[in-house]
Structures are given as C-alpha cells and as structure tokens.
Enzyme design. Structure first.
Site, PDB file in Angstrom:
ATOM      1  N   THR A  29       0.838  -1.283  -0.034  1.00 32.49           N
ATOM      2  CA  THR A  29      -0.112   0.076   0.110  1.00 32.49           C
ATOM      3  C   THR A  29       0.810   1.375  -0.027  1.00 32.49           C
ATOM      4  OG1 THR A  29      -1.801  -1.215   1.252  1.00 32.49           O
ATOM      5  CG2 THR A  29      -1.878   1.296   1.494  1.00 32.49           C
ATOM      6  N   GLY A  30       0.470   2.425  -0.678  1.00 27.95           N
ATOM      7  CA  GLY A  30       1.149   3.408  -0.497  1.00 27.95           C
ATOM      8  C   GLY A  30       1.538   4.106  -2.067  1.00 27.95           C
ATOM      9  N   ASP A  82       6.290  -4.130  -1.675  1.00 31.57           N
ATOM     10  CA  ASP A  82       5.513  -3.215  -0.741  1.00 31.57           C
ATOM     11  C   ASP A  82       6.813  -2.044  -0.687  1.00 31.57           C
ATOM     12  OD1 ASP A  82       3.908  -1.487   0.599  1.00 31.57           O
ATOM     13  OD2 ASP A  82       3.670  -3.014   2.236  1.00 31.57           O
ATOM     14  N   GLY A  83       6.218  -0.875  -0.285  1.00 29.54           N
ATOM     15  CA  GLY A  83       7.195   0.395   0.238  1.00 29.54           C
ATOM     16  C   GLY A  83       7.502   0.178   1.576  1.00 29.54           C
ATOM     17  N   LYS A  95       6.872   0.276   8.917  1.00 28.81           N
ATOM     18  CA  LYS A  95       5.758   0.374   7.903  1.00 28.81           C
ATOM     19  C   LYS A  95       4.776   0.805   8.765  1.00 28.81           C
ATOM     20  CE  LYS A  95       5.188  -2.517   4.779  1.00 28.81           C
ATOM     21  NZ  LYS A  95       4.767  -1.097   4.070  1.00 28.81           N
ATOM     22  N   GLY A  97       2.819   3.901   8.006  1.00 33.39           N
ATOM     23  CA  GLY A  97       2.457   5.397   7.752  1.00 33.39           C
ATOM     24  C   GLY A  97       1.071   5.493   7.079  1.00 33.39           C
ATOM     25  N   GLY A  98       0.819   4.408   6.091  1.00 36.19           N
ATOM     26  CA  GLY A  98      -0.477   4.419   5.430  1.00 36.19           C
ATOM     27  C   GLY A  98      -1.664   3.673   6.193  1.00 36.19           C
ATOM     28  N   GLU A 104      -0.346  -5.929   5.694  1.00 38.71           N
ATOM     29  CA  GLU A 104       0.907  -5.859   5.131  1.00 38.71           C
ATOM     30  C   GLU A 104       1.826  -6.994   5.688  1.00 38.71           C
ATOM     31  OE1 GLU A 104       1.077  -1.206   3.726  1.00 38.71           O
ATOM     32  OE2 GLU A 104       2.192  -1.896   5.386  1.00 38.71           O
ATOM     33  N   LYS A 122      14.128   7.230   2.470  1.00 41.13           N
ATOM     34  CA  LYS A 122      13.666   6.130   3.410  1.00 41.13           C
ATOM     35  C   LYS A 122      14.780   5.487   3.920  1.00 41.13           C
ATOM     36  CE  LYS A 122       9.180   7.127   2.068  1.00 41.13           C
ATOM     37  NZ  LYS A 122       8.468   6.266   1.435  1.00 41.13           N
TER      38      LYS A 122
HETATM   39  C1  5RP Z   1       1.469   1.782   4.280  1.00 39.90           C
HETATM   40  C2  5RP Z   1       3.012   1.560   4.290  1.00 39.90           C
HETATM   41  C3  5RP Z   1       3.687   2.072   3.087  1.00 39.90           C
HETATM   42  O1  5RP Z   1       4.394   0.830   2.824  1.00 39.90           O
HETATM   43  C4  5RP Z   1       4.483   3.059   3.790  1.00 39.90           C
HETATM   44  O2  5RP Z   1       3.601   4.266   4.315  1.00 39.90           O
HETATM   45  C5  5RP Z   1       5.175   4.173   2.413  1.00 39.90           C
HETATM   46  O3  5RP Z   1       4.128   4.720   1.753  1.00 39.90           O
HETATM   47  P1  5RP Z   1       4.698   5.533   0.331  1.00 39.90           P
HETATM   48  O4  5RP Z   1       5.021   4.603  -0.495  1.00 39.90           O
HETATM   49  O5  5RP Z   1       3.378   6.434   0.157  1.00 39.90           O
HETATM   50  O6  5RP Z   1       5.965   6.457   0.894  1.00 39.90           O
HETATM   51  O7  5RP Z   1       3.590   0.895   5.003  1.00 39.90           O
HETATM   52  O8  5RP Z   1       0.918   1.247   5.644  1.00 39.90           O
END
Ligand code: 5RP
Length: 218
Positions: A29-30, A82-83, A95, A97-98, A104, A122
């Site tokens: 997600t993100g 994933d990010g 992880k 933030g979203g 995840e 990051k």
């Molecule tokens: C969501 C996450 C995302 O991977 C993390 O917040 C990074 O988001 P972005 O790619 O928008 O910087 O853990 O729960």
C-alpha cells in the site's frame, strides 16, 4: 532523476523484473506501490492476480483491471512487493504510515520473497525518526499508550483513523530503535496490540532504493 515521485516510480519499475508471468503477487500500500500497480497494468504482463494489503490498493488494482485474489484462496505467495517509511541496510523496516501495517505484515509473512521499494529518503542508519505505528484494539488504546511511554516513546493517537480491520493506530515518537527485532517482540506481546509496524523479524529480502544515480539493490 529528481523528484520524489520520479524516484518512487524508478524503484517500482525496478521491482517489475522480480515478477514472473502467471504468478499471484502480493501488493502493498502507498504512493510507491501505486507506481508499481501502474507499471504492472501498463506492461500487460499476464499474472494470475494480486493479493491486496488494503482497501485502497484493492480499489486501485480493480481500476487497472488487475484481478484481486483473497489470501485464503491464494495460499503462500512467491513474491510480495511493498514500500516502507524507513529502511536500514539490514533490510529492517518501519511500515504503517498508510495504516495498512497488519495486512501488509500478514502478506509479507505468507510470501517467500519480500521486495521493498523506496526512494533514498527512506534509507536510515537507525530506525525510529519516523513515528512507529502500532495498530490496537480500540479499547486498549490508552493502556497500550502507557506501555509505550514505559518503553521511552511518546505515543500520539491517529485520531479519526479507523483501519481496514476496524482498529485504531497509535504513532510512537522518539523511539531510538537499536534492537528492532527485540522491540518488535516486546510490543507484539502487549495485550491489545494487533500489529506493530516494525518489520524486523521478517524484514525485506531485497531492498530497491532509488536515488539520483539510479536504483541500488541492497
Ligand atoms: C502503508 C505503508 C507504506 O508502505 C509506507 O507508508 C510508504 O508509503 P509511500 O510509498 O507512500 O511513501 O507501510 O501502511
């Protein structure tokens, strides 16, 4: 390469080389992952489908005509992409933030390979400058917050946010996380904690970090 979006796109496109035709892929997600979804859709690579880590990702996958498959149906996955909000050279992550940390972490756990994609902002020496997200059962919010104070952090309730699982999130500030796996276990053991956003015991297997000189694999 320059802007953060360009770097996110570069990391996402680099992850495409890890995907094989016919696979079911776990998708995070993100904003970085959104570039991956776009790259995947634009490539028209025939995949079996995607297991989604959030309602937001599910919507985006469906918009791009990528079939969404339930994890219970898919079984173990060969790859999860994933990010992250923070990552170390040891491929341990913060992880959430979203707010999608629980799903995840489940999908990361069910996947043989976890490829993490991020821009160079990051990459950190020590985790913890980014407030550590903790998903909690709503009635446990204050109790868990007090435990976080006991661990040296400053908890802040992400007020108004309800996760896809119907829970709440506390962001814990000012933790200097020198032993991520130990802290992950400690926080996991607090009653009422659903998931802590530390991905240390099961970190990423591959970290693709995009910077102005290109994408580096760690
Ligand atoms: C969501 C996450 C995302 O991977 C993390 O917040 C990074 O988001 P972005 O790619 O928008 O910087 O853990 O729960």
């Amino acid at each position: 390469m320059g802007s953060s979006d360009e770097l996110k796109r570069a990391a996402a496109e680099a992850a495409m080389t890890y995907i094989e035709e016919g696979e079911t892929i776990g998708i995070g997600t993100g904003s970085t992952v959104n570039f991956l979804i776009d790259a995947l859709a634009d490539s028209r690579m025939p995949i079996a489908g995607a297991v989604s880590s959030s309602e937001a990702t599910t919507r985006r996958l469906k918009e791009r005509n990528i079939e969404v498959i339930e994890l219970n149906t898919a079984g173990d996955l060969s790859i999860y992409i994933d990010g992250a909000d923070e990552a170390t050279r040891h491929r341990q992550l913060i992880k959430g933030g979203g707010g999608a940390l629980t799903r995840e972490k489940i999908i990361a756990g069910a996947s043989r390979k976890f490829v993490c994609i991020a821009d160079e902002s990051k990459l950190v020496g020590t985790l913890g400058a980014f407030p550590l997200p903790v998903e909690v059962i709503p009635m446990a919010r204050s109790f868990v917050s007090r435990q976080m104070v006991g661990l040296g952090g400053q908890p802040a309730w992400r007020e108004g946010v309800v996760t896809d699982n119907g829970n709440e999130i506390i962001d814990v500030h000012n933790l200097k996380i020198t032993e991520p796996a130990k802290l992950e276990q400690t926080i996991n053991n607090i009653p009422g904690v659903v998931t802590v956003g530390l991905f240390a015991m099961r970190g990423a297997d591959v970290l693709l970090i995009a910077g102005k000189d290109g994408v580096k694999k760690i």
